[in-house]
Write an enzyme that holds these catalytic residues in place. Structure first.
Site, short mmCIF file in Angstrom:
data_model
loop_
_atom_site.label_atom_id
_atom_site.label_comp_id
_atom_site.label_asym_id
_atom_site.label_seq_id
_atom_site.Cartn_x
_atom_site.Cartn_y
_atom_site.Cartn_z
N VAL A 39 -6.44 2.91 4.56
CA VAL A 39 -5.38 3.36 3.65
C VAL A 39 -5.34 4.89 3.57
O VAL A 39 -4.28 5.51 3.73
CB VAL A 39 -5.58 2.75 2.24
N LYS A 65 -17.74 11.03 10.85
CA LYS A 65 -16.35 10.58 10.88
C LYS A 65 -15.40 11.80 10.86
O LYS A 65 -14.42 11.86 11.59
CB LYS A 65 -16.09 9.70 9.65
N THR A 67 -13.33 -0.43 -2.24
CA THR A 67 -13.66 -1.19 -3.46
C THR A 67 -14.18 -2.56 -3.01
O THR A 67 -13.53 -3.58 -3.24
CB THR A 67 -12.44 -1.35 -4.38
N GLU A 127 -0.50 0.68 -2.66
CA GLU A 127 -0.03 0.67 -1.28
C GLU A 127 0.13 -0.76 -0.82
O GLU A 127 -0.70 -1.60 -1.14
CB GLU A 127 -1.08 1.41 -0.44
N GLU A 133 -2.43 -3.89 7.98
CA GLU A 133 -3.09 -3.32 9.14
C GLU A 133 -2.25 -3.62 10.38
O GLU A 133 -1.69 -4.70 10.51
CB GLU A 133 -4.49 -3.90 9.31
N LYS A 157 -0.21 -4.77 -7.69
CA LYS A 157 -0.92 -4.83 -6.40
C LYS A 157 -1.74 -6.12 -6.28
O LYS A 157 -1.63 -6.86 -5.29
CB LYS A 157 -1.82 -3.61 -6.27
N CYS A 215 -8.59 -7.57 2.81
CA CYS A 215 -7.83 -7.51 1.55
C CYS A 215 -7.70 -8.86 0.84
O CYS A 215 -8.21 -9.02 -0.26
CB CYS A 215 -6.45 -6.92 1.82
N LYS A 265 -10.92 -10.64 -0.53
CA LYS A 265 -11.55 -9.83 -1.59
C LYS A 265 -10.64 -9.74 -2.83
O LYS A 265 -11.10 -9.87 -3.96
CB LYS A 265 -11.81 -8.44 -1.00
N LYS A 290 -6.29 -10.90 12.51
CA LYS A 290 -4.88 -11.20 12.78
C LYS A 290 -4.48 -10.40 14.02
O LYS A 290 -5.28 -9.58 14.51
CB LYS A 290 -4.00 -10.85 11.59
#
Ligand code: UGA
Length: 468
Positions: free
Chosen positions: A11, A35, A85, A150, A154, A223, A279, A282, A339
């Site tokens: 994100v 990173k 999170t 958001e 993906e 969300k 997502c 969770k 996916k």
């Protein structure tokens, strides 16, 4: 406007790159030096369409990478928090990263700034962020906390960000709403879409996108409720698929009929082996936990999760019933990602199935267009990796389709049949028409549809409404 985005995950990195493309000066902050170095050197850590173009367009000028959170906060008008999170053992969201960001940015809040939640967080998180910042000595007039969830997926994250169905701004103070409106102005006034260098508009995008202004708590709930609803749609249709299998109906026909009702809509009604990813699993769990905490038992979501888990087991039972015993069988697996269109294997139903097959003694040769490197880190040498679908199929007792990659829907079926030891395809994503597969000489199993055989013998014989 100068913006800091905290966190360079899926994100944060996409949001940072897209804000830069809208014309803002963006500082992406992360505490992982390795990173940051990779990002500065032009590496693109995730498989995401258009992200490489945006990063190379803005890196080093409108988009910089830094480890200094306090400095980023000091130099920006808006600070987006996009850190992870992850779920705790009890299914709640672990907000310790959010808390430490709130603490650290406190030192940089000298003049008025808006702190914005971008990560998926439970209701009340904004309240906690506010309290932490106040506890660290910041004046209440120097900041507001907003929620700007958001909805990007993906694989299509960049276009989802730039061409959203809606922009949700959750805030209890007008001055913060104004800052967020300014940030999104190139989208809401349409000027971004008129630029020649703009990312191409996808089908279905309604531009300019509408802005929905809500209270902070409502935005946080929007969300969680959106993800839970989409997961519920998937579990619902998977449950319908199971009924279709019992009575010999075709779930794709049912989806067409049901989804044509504009009140329901056909999207996210593709049956399969269940939802996965970082997502839905969770967030459904976390939403359930939040509801419980607030005194509401959201049993509906427990059932959504139960159906999702059962869907994988049903698929495994299908593999067993197609092949009889699994020990020693060589199985070709197409798809390891959770996916199509991504290299992400987190909570991948495909990997779950692969692991179960290995436990039952099968040998697996897998191919995925993007996720093999990541899968290798998880499954190591317990499976073999092929360079193409055809190489995976070579000499296999059956071919299993586990991820809905477009490439897998366009296979050269004659070649697949020649490569396979036995012409058996078990499709967990309904990428082919049963009649077509039977005509091509395959015994074909899919989800929510009767099995098809080359000799035309139906697998489910229905007599007086009962399986014979
Ligand atoms: C999901 C949501 O779709 C985004 O709106 C949201 O922003 C994102 O989570 C998030 O919270 O960050 P994502 O996890 O990228 O996005 O993936 P989806 O495209 O939603 O797919 C999730 C899972 O559901 C996949 O395993 C997919 O194969 C499965 N799925 C999806 C189905 O089985 N059937 C469908 O009809 C659609």
């Amino acid at each position: 406007m100068r913006i800091t985005v905290v966190g360079s995950g899926n994100v944060g990195l996409v949001a940072g790159a897209c804000f830069a493309d809208l014309g803002h000066e963006v500082i992406v902050v992360d505490n992982n030096q390795q990173k940051l170095e990779a990002l500065r050197n032009g590496e693109v850590p995730i498989h995401e369409k258009f992200l490489p173009e945006l990063l190379s367009r803005h890196r080093g000028n409108r988009l910089i990478f830094s480890a200094d959170l306090k400095d980023g906060a000091r130099r920006s008008a808006a600070i987006f928090v996009a850190v992870g999170t992850p779920p705790t053992g009890r299914g709640e969201a672990d907000l310790s990263y959010v808390e430490s960001v709130a603490r650290e940015i406190s030192g940089g809040l000298e003049d008025y700034k808006v702190v914005i939640e971008k990560s998926t967080v439970p209701v009340y998180t904004s309240e906690w962020i506010r309290r932490i910042i106040l506890r660290n000595g910041v004046d209440a007039d120097s900041f507001d906390v907003a929620s700007n969830p958001e909805f990007l997926r993906e694989g299509t994250a960049v276009t989802d960000f730039l061409f959203p169905d809606r922009i949700v701004i959750g805030c209890d103070h007008d001055r913060a709403v104004e800052v967020l409106r300014k940030i999104y102005a190139p989208m809401t006034d349409g000027s971004y879409y008129r630029r020649t260098a703009a990312i191409p508009q996808p089908d279905r995008a309604a531009i300019p996108p509408p802005v929905i202004v809500t209270s902070t708590k409502s935005a946080e709930l929007i969300k969680h409720a959106s993800n839970a609803f989409l997961a519920m749609k998937i579990s619902f249709i998977n449950a319908v698929a199971s009924v279709c299998e019992s009575v010999g109906a075709d779930v794709n026909q049912v989806v067409h009929g049901v989804g044509s009702d504009s009140r329901i809509g056909g999207r996210f009604l593709n049956p399969g082996i269940g939802y996965g990813g970082s997502c839905f699993p969770k967030d459904v769990k976390a939403f359930c936990a939040v509801a419980r905490e607030c005194g509401y038992d959201f049993g509906l979501l427990d059932e959504v999760m139960r159906i999702n888990e059962d869907q994988r087991q049903r698929f495994l039972r299908k593999v067993r019933s197609a092949l009889w015993t699994l020990r020693g069988k060589r199985l070709a697996v197409l798809g390891l990602a959770f996916k199509g269109g991504t290299d992400d294997i987190r909570e991948s139903p495909a990997l779950f199935v692969v692991q179960a097959l290995l436990e039952e003694g099968s040998q697996v040769t897998a191919y995925d267009p993007a996720a093999m490197d990541r899968a290798r880190e998880t499954v190591g040498s317990s499976i073999q990796f092929a360079n193409s679908a055809y190489e995976a199929a070579h000499g296999a007792d059956a071919l299993l389709i586990l991820t809905e990659w477009e490439e897998f829907a366009n296979l050269d079926l004659k070649r697949v049949r020649q490569e396979l030891r036995y012409p058996i395809v078990i499709d967990g994503r309904n990428l082919y028409e049963p009649e077509l597969m039977a005509a091509q000489g395959f015994t074909y199993y899919s989800v929510g549809r009767a099995a098809a055989h080359p000799d035309g013998v139906p697998s489910v014989l229905v007599k007086n409404g009962k399986k014979a």
